[in-house]
Design an enzyme around this catalytic site. Structure first.
Site, PDB file in Angstrom:
ATOM      1  N   SER A   1       0.828  -1.204   0.000  1.00 56.02           N
ATOM      2  CA  SER A   1       0.000   0.000   0.000  1.00 56.02           C
ATOM      3  C   SER A   1       0.862   1.253   0.000  1.00 56.02           C
ATOM      4  O   SER A   1       1.976   1.255   0.540  1.00 56.02           O
ATOM      5  CB  SER A   1      -0.891   0.001   1.247  1.00 56.02           C
TER       6      SER A   1
ATOM      7  N   TYR B   1      -1.035  -0.760  10.353  1.00 59.43           N
ATOM      8  CA  TYR B   1      -1.167  -1.146   8.955  1.00 59.43           C
ATOM      9  C   TYR B   1       0.010  -0.651   8.135  1.00 59.43           C
ATOM     10  O   TYR B   1       0.624  -1.420   7.379  1.00 59.43           O
ATOM     11  CB  TYR B   1      -2.477  -0.571   8.390  1.00 59.43           C
TER      12      TYR B   1
END
Length: 249
Positions: free
Chosen positions: A149, A162
């Site tokens: 990501s 995350y």
């Protein structure tokens, strides 16, 4: 040129395993590889959802296997891998796609949530990549693609676990490329905002625009060409790299 492209992106006889393959970006990649001739293994926690995708793959004339496993738990990962090899005898392409990205103020993150996020986004992909990567290296080789990501490259507030897990995934990509090369290529797709199921909870404005060069989030199918390319012989000299598919973030 058309014949060259057809040959490079022909996955007939190849087997691809996609975690988180029952929806979102994972589903799009499963469908794309099947359309290009690959047999597929679809993995997620919900077996019924995986089986629905498997039936869609079979309707294309390909073989498909639906497997239920929590991809953050090693005790479920190892049996899943064994079942995959028992069914197909090999895995040519692994796509570590399963993940979760809850947005929570850092001071409110409980240990259980922290562990869950790291387990699914890094601990699980490490185990799956290591186990399958070793088998690939001992066999005919293969390609591993980790779905990361932009949050790992440009960390945002309230998603620290995350972002940290995806940054670790990026580092793992480089390490695995050297550990399991030259027969195994390992790369990362760094995905930007995509209109997957999770986006249904976004405000309407976030669904229409994004702070990137293209000014919008991506459509799920726009991940497909990057995955096909990295898995194919078109990228035979590409390993240990991060390919950004983020609209120019």
């Amino acid at each position: 040129m058309a014949d060259l492209a057809s040959r490079l992106f022909d996955f007939t006889g190849k087997t691809v395993l996609v975690t988180g393959g029952s929806r979102g970006l994972g589903y799009q990649m499963v469908k794309a590889f099947a359309e290009q001739g690959a047999d597929t293994i679809i993995v997620s926690r919900k077996l019924d959802a995986c089986e629905e995708v498997a039936e869609e793959v079979r309707s294309l004339g390909r073989k498909a296997l639906a497997l239920s496993a929590h991809c953050g738990k090693w005790e479920e990962i190892d049996p899943m891998i064994e079942k995959a090899y028992e069914a197909f005898g090999k895995i040519d392409i692994l796509i570590n796609n399963a993940g979760m990205s809850p947005r929570v103020p850092s001071h409110e993150v409980e240990e259980s949530l922290f562990d869950s996020v790291l387990n699914l986004n890094f601990k699980g992909p490490f185990r799956i990549g290591a186990k399958i990567g070793k088998r690939m290296a001992d066999g005919d080789g293969g390609s591993i693609i980790n779905i990361s990501s932009t949050g790992a490259l440009m960390p945002l507030p309230q998603v620290v676990p995350y972002s940290g897990a995806k940054a670790a995934l990026n580092a793992m990509t480089v390490s695995f490329a050297r550990e399991y090369g030259p027969k195994v290529r390992v790369n990362t797709i760094s995905a930007g905002p995509f209109l997957t199921d999770i986006s249904k909870a976004w405000p309407e404005e976030m669904r229409k625009s994004a702070d990137n060069a293209l000014g919008r989030p991506g459509k799920p199918e726009e991940i497909v060409t990057a995955a096909l390319c990295l898995a194919s012989d078109a990228s035979s000299f590409t390993t240990g790299t991060i390919l950004r598919v983020d609209g120019g973030s």
